[in-house]
Design a protein around this motif. Structure first.
Motif, PDB file in Angstrom:
ATOM      1  N   MET A 266       0.848  -1.243   0.051  1.00 46.83           N
ATOM      2  CA  MET A 266      -0.001   0.146   0.013  1.00 46.83           C
ATOM      3  C   MET A 266       0.875   1.267  -0.021  1.00 46.83           C
ATOM      4  O   MET A 266       1.666   1.346   0.888  1.00 46.83           O
ATOM      5  N   PRO A 267       0.543   2.379  -0.827  1.00 45.70           N
ATOM      6  CA  PRO A 267       1.410   3.491  -1.036  1.00 45.70           C
ATOM      7  C   PRO A 267       1.394   4.520   0.545  1.00 45.70           C
ATOM      8  O   PRO A 267       0.641   4.262   1.042  1.00 45.70           O
ATOM      9  N   ILE A 268       2.792   4.852   0.753  1.00 46.09           N
ATOM     10  CA  ILE A 268       2.879   5.442   1.838  1.00 46.09           C
ATOM     11  C   ILE A 268       2.916   7.067   1.439  1.00 46.09           C
ATOM     12  O   ILE A 268       3.571   7.601   0.217  1.00 46.09           O
ATOM     13  N   GLN A 269       2.128   8.032   2.139  1.00 45.19           N
ATOM     14  CA  GLN A 269       2.012   9.382   1.720  1.00 45.19           C
ATOM     15  C   GLN A 269       3.047   9.991   2.292  1.00 45.19           C
ATOM     16  O   GLN A 269       3.573   9.980   3.342  1.00 45.19           O
ATOM     17  N   VAL A 270       3.988  10.821   1.600  1.00 43.37           N
ATOM     18  CA  VAL A 270       5.285  11.624   1.843  1.00 43.37           C
ATOM     19  C   VAL A 270       5.082  12.883   1.674  1.00 43.37           C
ATOM     20  O   VAL A 270       4.648  13.536   0.623  1.00 43.37           O
ATOM     21  N   THR A 271       5.530  13.764   2.624  1.00 42.57           N
ATOM     22  CA  THR A 271       5.605  15.414   2.156  1.00 42.57           C
ATOM     23  C   THR A 271       7.140  15.860   2.548  1.00 42.57           C
ATOM     24  O   THR A 271       7.421  15.507   3.498  1.00 42.57           O
ATOM     25  N   CYS A 272       7.578  16.529   1.488  1.00 43.89           N
ATOM     26  CA  CYS A 272       8.819  16.836   1.428  1.00 43.89           C
ATOM     27  C   CYS A 272       8.977  18.122   2.416  1.00 43.89           C
ATOM     28  O   CYS A 272       8.260  19.148   2.349  1.00 43.89           O
ATOM     29  N   PRO A 273       9.741  18.050   3.523  1.00 40.61           N
ATOM     30  CA  PRO A 273       9.731  19.306   4.476  1.00 40.61           C
ATOM     31  C   PRO A 273      10.351  20.616   3.834  1.00 40.61           C
ATOM     32  O   PRO A 273      10.116  21.546   4.587  1.00 40.61           O
ATOM     33  N   LYS A 274      11.000  20.553   2.630  1.00 40.64           N
ATOM     34  CA  LYS A 274      11.628  21.662   2.012  1.00 40.64           C
ATOM     35  C   LYS A 274      10.809  22.390   1.097  1.00 40.64           C
ATOM     36  O   LYS A 274      10.260  23.637   1.278  1.00 40.64           O
ATOM     37  N   CYS A 275      10.261  21.619   0.342  1.00 40.60           N
ATOM     38  CA  CYS A 275       9.230  22.337  -0.838  1.00 40.60           C
ATOM     39  C   CYS A 275       7.880  22.089  -0.610  1.00 40.60           C
ATOM     40  O   CYS A 275       7.055  22.558  -1.353  1.00 40.60           O
ATOM     41  N   LEU A 276       7.440  21.146   0.385  1.00 37.88           N
ATOM     42  CA  LEU A 276       6.087  20.857   0.808  1.00 37.88           C
ATOM     43  C   LEU A 276       5.327  19.998  -0.263  1.00 37.88           C
ATOM     44  O   LEU A 276       4.091  19.887  -0.121  1.00 37.88           O
ATOM     45  N   LYS A 277       5.968  19.476  -1.158  1.00 36.94           N
ATOM     46  CA  LYS A 277       5.677  18.647  -2.194  1.00 36.94           C
ATOM     47  C   LYS A 277       4.996  17.282  -1.557  1.00 36.94           C
ATOM     48  O   LYS A 277       5.727  16.724  -0.827  1.00 36.94           O
ATOM     49  N   ARG A 278       3.868  16.766  -1.937  1.00 41.26           N
ATOM     50  CA  ARG A 278       3.189  15.723  -1.266  1.00 41.26           C
ATOM     51  C   ARG A 278       3.106  14.604  -2.432  1.00 41.26           C
ATOM     52  O   ARG A 278       2.810  14.814  -3.764  1.00 41.26           O
ATOM     53  N   PHE A 279       3.513  13.517  -2.233  1.00 42.02           N
ATOM     54  CA  PHE A 279       3.676  12.250  -3.210  1.00 42.02           C
ATOM     55  C   PHE A 279       3.677  11.026  -2.482  1.00 42.02           C
ATOM     56  O   PHE A 279       3.484  10.975  -1.183  1.00 42.02           O
ATOM     57  N   GLN A 280       3.216  10.056  -3.179  1.00 41.02           N
ATOM     58  CA  GLN A 280       3.474   8.408  -2.695  1.00 41.02           C
ATOM     59  C   GLN A 280       4.449   7.632  -3.291  1.00 41.02           C
ATOM     60  O   GLN A 280       4.872   7.782  -4.405  1.00 41.02           O
ATOM     61  N   VAL A 281       4.897   6.879  -2.124  1.00 37.68           N
ATOM     62  CA  VAL A 281       6.012   5.958  -2.584  1.00 37.68           C
ATOM     63  C   VAL A 281       5.340   4.697  -2.303  1.00 37.68           C
ATOM     64  O   VAL A 281       4.448   4.436  -1.451  1.00 37.68           O
ATOM     65  N   SER A 282       5.947   3.421  -2.522  1.00 37.88           N
ATOM     66  CA  SER A 282       5.938   2.101  -2.294  1.00 37.88           C
ATOM     67  C   SER A 282       6.037   1.863  -1.065  1.00 37.88           C
ATOM     68  O   SER A 282       7.130   2.387  -0.332  1.00 37.88           O
ATOM     69  N   ASP A 283       5.223   1.080  -0.275  1.00 36.61           N
ATOM     70  CA  ASP A 283       5.617   0.802   1.202  1.00 36.61           C
ATOM     71  C   ASP A 283       6.879   0.036   1.357  1.00 36.61           C
ATOM     72  O   ASP A 283       7.423  -0.159   2.354  1.00 36.61           O
TER      73      ASP A 283
END
Length: 230
Positions: free
Chosen positions: A1-18
């Motif tokens: 199941m994908p994991i939600q990730v938020t970049c602390p620098k640019c605040l970009k939100r994306f998903q990566v594989s678990d």
């Protein structure tokens, strides 16, 4: 199941594989090195519980209350148009016959045309956020409002003789006539507000419909409401 990730620098939100959980890698947007959170570190936001009873699937068993729609009915529209046409026909007949109609005839016309105009006006200015009046309650309020509207013409009939020492209201100037009609209009607006729980601007429009119609009827009947002379 994908994991939600938020970049602390640019605040970009994306998903990566678990499978990358706990590992470090570059942000696809700014290339900043970020650590993918562990699976258990994900923050899940749940919808608030409204406290309503639910079925086995978790759906609420309560059904929303539908607002009763009260569009202008064909019967009511025919009655309104018929009453207005009848009163206008009487006014035209009085004009053709010549002479000035007796005050009792004018009073009867003002009373007769009031209910259909009040009903029609309410249908157009009623507050859509409130449940409309229907049935006998609407009928009673229409009759009360109509009678009070017609009674306001007593101000036109008696104020000139007391304030301006005139033998007839028709002897007053257009300026004084405008002042008296304005007072009647404001009082009529308060009647509409009290009777139908309207906002004041809506009540003003509601009363204005009646007074404009009755003034036009008086003109059609050959009645002089005011004079250009001061």
């Amino acid at each position: 199941m994908p994991i939600q990730v938020t970049c602390p620098k640019c605040l970009k939100r994306f998903q990566v594989s678990d499978k990358f959980a706990g590992k470090t890698g570059p942000c696809p947007s700014c290339k900043n090195q970020i650590k993918v959170p562990e699976k258990g570190e994900e923050v899940k936001i749940h919808a608030p519980d409204d406290g309503a009873p639910k079925d086995r699937t978790g759906k609420s068993v309560l059904k929303p209350i539908k607002r009763q729609e009260t569009d202008v009915t064909r019967k009511g529209l025919f009655i309104t148009i018929g009453a207005i046409v009848a009163v206008v026909a009487v006014a035209v007949g009085l004009r053709i016959s010549g002479g000035v109609p007796h005050w009792s005839v004018l009073a009867a016309m003002a009373v007769a045309i009031a209910p259909p105009l009040v009903w029609a006006g309410y249908k157009f200015v009623q507050d859509s956020e409130l449940a409309p009046y229907v049935g006998s309650e609407l009928r009673n309020r229409v009759l009360i409002c109509g009678v009070l509207f017609a009674a306001l013409w007593l101000l036109y009939a008696f104020i000139p003789s007391y304030l301006f020492d005139l033998e007839s209201p028709s002897e007053m100037s257009f300026l004084y006539f405008g002042i008296i009609i304005s007072v009647m209009l404001v009082m009529g607006a308060f009647v509409s507000v009290a009777t139908f729980e309207l906002e004041f601007p809506s009540g003003l429009a509601h009363a204005g419909l009646y007074f404009i119609a009755t003034i036009l009827l008086a003109v059609i009947s050959g009645v002089t409401l005011a004079t250009a002379a001061p």
